[in-house]
Motif scaffolding. Structure first.
Motif, PDB file in Angstrom:
ATOM      1  N   ALA A  99     -10.396 -86.792  -2.657  1.00 54.39           N
ATOM      2  CA  ALA A  99      -9.302 -87.769  -2.589  1.00 54.39           C
ATOM      3  C   ALA A  99      -8.090 -87.327  -3.401  1.00 54.39           C
ATOM      4  O   ALA A  99      -6.933 -87.482  -2.964  1.00 54.39           O
ATOM      5  CB  ALA A  99      -9.796 -89.131  -3.059  1.00 54.39           C
ATOM      6  N   THR A 100      -8.321 -86.771  -4.586  1.00 54.09           N
ATOM      7  CA  THR A 100      -7.203 -86.339  -5.419  1.00 54.09           C
ATOM      8  C   THR A 100      -6.461 -85.179  -4.772  1.00 54.09           C
ATOM      9  O   THR A 100      -5.224 -85.136  -4.771  1.00 54.09           O
ATOM     10  CB  THR A 100      -7.706 -85.934  -6.820  1.00 54.09           C
ATOM     11  N   GLN A 101      -7.211 -84.245  -4.218  1.00 54.04           N
ATOM     12  CA  GLN A 101      -6.577 -83.127  -3.530  1.00 54.04           C
ATOM     13  C   GLN A 101      -5.780 -83.613  -2.322  1.00 54.04           C
ATOM     14  O   GLN A 101      -4.660 -83.134  -2.068  1.00 54.04           O
ATOM     15  CB  GLN A 101      -7.633 -82.109  -3.086  1.00 54.04           C
ATOM     16  N   PHE A 102      -6.323 -84.556  -1.599  1.00 54.83           N
ATOM     17  CA  PHE A 102      -5.626 -85.093  -0.431  1.00 54.83           C
ATOM     18  C   PHE A 102      -4.310 -85.740  -0.839  1.00 54.83           C
ATOM     19  O   PHE A 102      -3.269 -85.539  -0.199  1.00 54.83           O
ATOM     20  CB  PHE A 102      -6.525 -86.104   0.289  1.00 54.83           C
ATOM     21  N   ALA A 103      -4.341 -86.493  -1.929  1.00 53.74           N
ATOM     22  CA  ALA A 103      -3.123 -87.159  -2.397  1.00 53.74           C
ATOM     23  C   ALA A 103      -2.046 -86.135  -2.744  1.00 53.74           C
ATOM     24  O   ALA A 103      -0.851 -86.371  -2.498  1.00 53.74           O
ATOM     25  CB  ALA A 103      -3.443 -88.034  -3.606  1.00 53.74           C
ATOM     26  N   SER A 104      -2.445 -85.014  -3.312  1.00 53.01           N
ATOM     27  CA  SER A 104      -1.478 -83.988  -3.678  1.00 53.01           C
ATOM     28  C   SER A 104      -0.989 -83.201  -2.461  1.00 53.01           C
ATOM     29  O   SER A 104       0.212 -83.095  -2.210  1.00 53.01           O
ATOM     30  CB  SER A 104      -2.084 -83.031  -4.700  1.00 53.01           C
ATOM     31  N   TRP A 105      -1.942 -82.664  -1.686  1.00 52.02           N
ATOM     32  CA  TRP A 105      -1.549 -81.804  -0.575  1.00 52.02           C
ATOM     33  C   TRP A 105      -0.868 -82.576   0.541  1.00 52.02           C
ATOM     34  O   TRP A 105      -0.024 -82.024   1.262  1.00 52.02           O
ATOM     35  CB  TRP A 105      -2.754 -81.040  -0.041  1.00 52.02           C
ATOM     36  N   ASP A 106      -1.207 -83.836   0.710  1.00 48.98           N
ATOM     37  CA  ASP A 106      -0.516 -84.634   1.732  1.00 48.98           C
ATOM     38  C   ASP A 106       0.637 -85.423   1.116  1.00 48.98           C
ATOM     39  O   ASP A 106       1.176 -86.323   1.743  1.00 48.98           O
ATOM     40  CB  ASP A 106      -1.490 -85.588   2.431  1.00 48.98           C
TER      41      ASP A 106
ATOM     42  N   SER B 252      -9.916 -67.754   5.418  1.00 49.99           N
ATOM     43  CA  SER B 252      -9.102 -68.597   4.549  1.00 49.99           C
ATOM     44  C   SER B 252      -8.372 -67.727   3.543  1.00 49.99           C
ATOM     45  O   SER B 252      -8.984 -66.961   2.808  1.00 49.99           O
ATOM     46  CB  SER B 252      -9.951 -69.632   3.807  1.00 49.99           C
ATOM     47  N   ARG B 253      -7.056 -67.849   3.536  1.00 47.17           N
ATOM     48  CA  ARG B 253      -6.223 -67.153   2.558  1.00 47.17           C
ATOM     49  C   ARG B 253      -5.853 -68.135   1.454  1.00 47.17           C
ATOM     50  O   ARG B 253      -4.983 -68.968   1.613  1.00 47.17           O
ATOM     51  CB  ARG B 253      -4.953 -66.614   3.233  1.00 47.17           C
ATOM     52  N   HIS B 254      -6.604 -68.056   0.360  1.00 48.70           N
ATOM     53  CA  HIS B 254      -6.357 -68.937  -0.790  1.00 48.70           C
ATOM     54  C   HIS B 254      -6.410 -70.417  -0.414  1.00 48.70           C
ATOM     55  O   HIS B 254      -5.623 -71.220  -0.927  1.00 48.70           O
ATOM     56  CB  HIS B 254      -4.997 -68.614  -1.423  1.00 48.70           C
ATOM     57  N   GLY B 255      -7.357 -70.788   0.449  1.00 48.24           N
ATOM     58  CA  GLY B 255      -7.412 -72.181   0.874  1.00 48.24           C
ATOM     59  C   GLY B 255      -8.729 -72.884   0.640  1.00 48.24           C
ATOM     60  O   GLY B 255      -8.869 -74.049   1.011  1.00 48.24           O
ATOM     61  N   VAL B 256      -9.722 -72.210   0.032  1.00 43.17           N
ATOM     62  CA  VAL B 256     -11.050 -72.825  -0.092  1.00 43.17           C
ATOM     63  C   VAL B 256     -11.462 -73.053  -1.542  1.00 43.17           C
ATOM     64  O   VAL B 256     -12.637 -73.268  -1.830  1.00 43.17           O
ATOM     65  CB  VAL B 256     -12.127 -71.964   0.618  1.00 43.17           C
ATOM     66  N   MET B 257     -10.506 -73.057  -2.449  1.00 46.04           N
ATOM     67  CA  MET B 257     -10.838 -73.202  -3.873  1.00 46.04           C
ATOM     68  C   MET B 257     -10.750 -74.647  -4.349  1.00 46.04           C
ATOM     69  O   MET B 257     -10.935 -74.910  -5.539  1.00 46.04           O
ATOM     70  CB  MET B 257      -9.898 -72.353  -4.735  1.00 46.04           C
ATOM     71  N   PHE B 258     -10.495 -75.583  -3.447  1.00 50.06           N
ATOM     72  CA  PHE B 258     -10.169 -76.942  -3.875  1.00 50.06           C
ATOM     73  C   PHE B 258     -11.164 -78.004  -3.404  1.00 50.06           C
ATOM     74  O   PHE B 258     -10.898 -79.192  -3.501  1.00 50.06           O
ATOM     75  CB  PHE B 258      -8.758 -77.303  -3.386  1.00 50.06           C
ATOM     76  N   PHE B 259     -12.310 -77.589  -2.875  1.00 46.99           N
ATOM     77  CA  PHE B 259     -13.302 -78.543  -2.401  1.00 46.99           C
ATOM     78  C   PHE B 259     -13.960 -79.274  -3.577  1.00 46.99           C
ATOM     79  O   PHE B 259     -14.346 -78.663  -4.572  1.00 46.99           O
ATOM     80  CB  PHE B 259     -14.392 -77.847  -1.590  1.00 46.99           C
ATOM     81  N   GLY B 260     -14.133 -80.582  -3.412  1.00 49.91           N
ATOM     82  CA  GLY B 260     -14.837 -81.355  -4.422  1.00 49.91           C
ATOM     83  C   GLY B 260     -16.311 -81.007  -4.481  1.00 49.91           C
ATOM     84  O   GLY B 260     -16.930 -81.016  -5.539  1.00 49.91           O
ATOM     85  N   ASP B 261     -16.898 -80.694  -3.329  1.00 51.81           N
ATOM     86  CA  ASP B 261     -18.298 -80.296  -3.242  1.00 51.81           C
ATOM     87  C   ASP B 261     -18.348 -78.997  -2.432  1.00 51.81           C
ATOM     88  O   ASP B 261     -18.509 -79.023  -1.211  1.00 51.81           O
ATOM     89  CB  ASP B 261     -19.132 -81.390  -2.564  1.00 51.81           C
TER      90      ASP B 261
END
Length: 283
Positions: A12-19, A126-135
């Motif tokens: 949720a936190t990542q979504f709030a930032s990236w979106d 994935s180019r620098h896109g998979v480091m942000f998963f909560g799980d």
């Protein structure tokens, strides 16, 4: 028609930032971000080894540059790019239209839980896109399920903080003598996949085998000259100086400007960086 995106609570936190503001900033500066890591492009595409008949999934596709590169190789099939950012996906679609790439689509989705068709993809990149998963185990398990048996994964992630001169320098300048926490290596952050043992453990637990890692080191580009680079870097890291007094903030920004000037070359402002090129195969 606006489609509601289902996001896992851990993201949720990542979504709030990236979106939100974060993703909007990346969309506005997409060309700069792409040029910044362009030195890794050829090695990454070679490792991905995308064949003409491959169906490709690009995870955390951002503004679409890698997905478009993949689509130009998978000419007999298609590429799906997924990301959390509305603004970056909007730009990705415009880029595809402008560049006349018709075998790529983009979808807003949380790759950790999105119901991809089982076994639908030959390659996930994935180019620098998979480091942000909560799980991350759940996320990579979901990606493994989306790959056909024997399907491959190719990832580009950052090596540890201390091997990346660019961010170290920015943190030192903008800290203004304070202790600033380094982004964690065991939680969502740019360095969440920087530890080789953790990378192998996560991917093995998710159903990947033959995990291989290669360390790459390339210069990162931040601007054509110190003034250009300063406008970009100071805006990207504005949060680091937000709580400083006016005097301390001014000194920190002066330090940043001076450091950028020291890294000005005939090819622009450049800093050393280090990344992992990760490959694996679905069991």
């Amino acid at each position: 028609m606006v489609t509601e995106v289902t996001v896992d609570a851990s993201n949720a936190t990542q979504f709030a930032s990236w979106d939100g503001e974060g993703g909007a900033f990346w969309a506005v500066h997409a060309d700069r971000f792409d040029e910044g890591v362009a030195a890794y492009r050829d090695r990454f595409l070679a490792a991905a080894a995308i064949e003409e008949t491959a169906t490709v999934l690009d995870v955390g596709c951002g503004s679409g540059r890698m997905a478009l590169d993949a689509a130009r190789r998978a000419t007999a099939r298609s590429v799906l790019g997924v990301d959390l950012s509305t603004e970056m996906l909007r730009l990705a679609r415009r880029r595809a239209e402008r560049e006349h790439v018709t075998n790529v689509t983009f979808e807003q989705a949380d790759a950790q839980i999105h119901p991809f068709p089982a076994g639908a993809f030959d390659v996930a990149v994935s180019r620098h896109g998979v480091m942000f998963f909560g799980d991350p185990v759940a996320a990579f398990t979901n990606l493994a399920r989306a790959l056909r048996p024997g399907g491959r994964i190719a990832l580009l992630t950052w090596q540890p903080f201390e091997r990346n001169e660019w961010l170290q320098a920015f943190f030192v300048c903008l800290a203004a003598g304070r202790d600033i926490a380094v982004p964690p290596s065991d939680a969502p952050s740019p360095f969440a996949l920087s530890d080789p043992d953790r990378i192998r453990s996560l991917l093995n637990a998710a159903g990947f085998c033959d995990v291989q890692m290669e360390g790459l080191a390339e210069p990162m580009y931040f601007g054509r000259d110190p003034d250009d680079a300063f406008r970009f870097v100071s805006a990207q890291h504005a949060g680091l100086v937000r709580d400083l007094s006016p005097g301390a903030k001014s000194r920190a920004l002066d330090d940043l400007r001076a450091n950028l000037a020291k890294h000005h070359t005939e090819r622009g402002v450049r800093y050393d960086s280090a990344a992992w090129l990760i490959q694996g195969r679905r069991d």
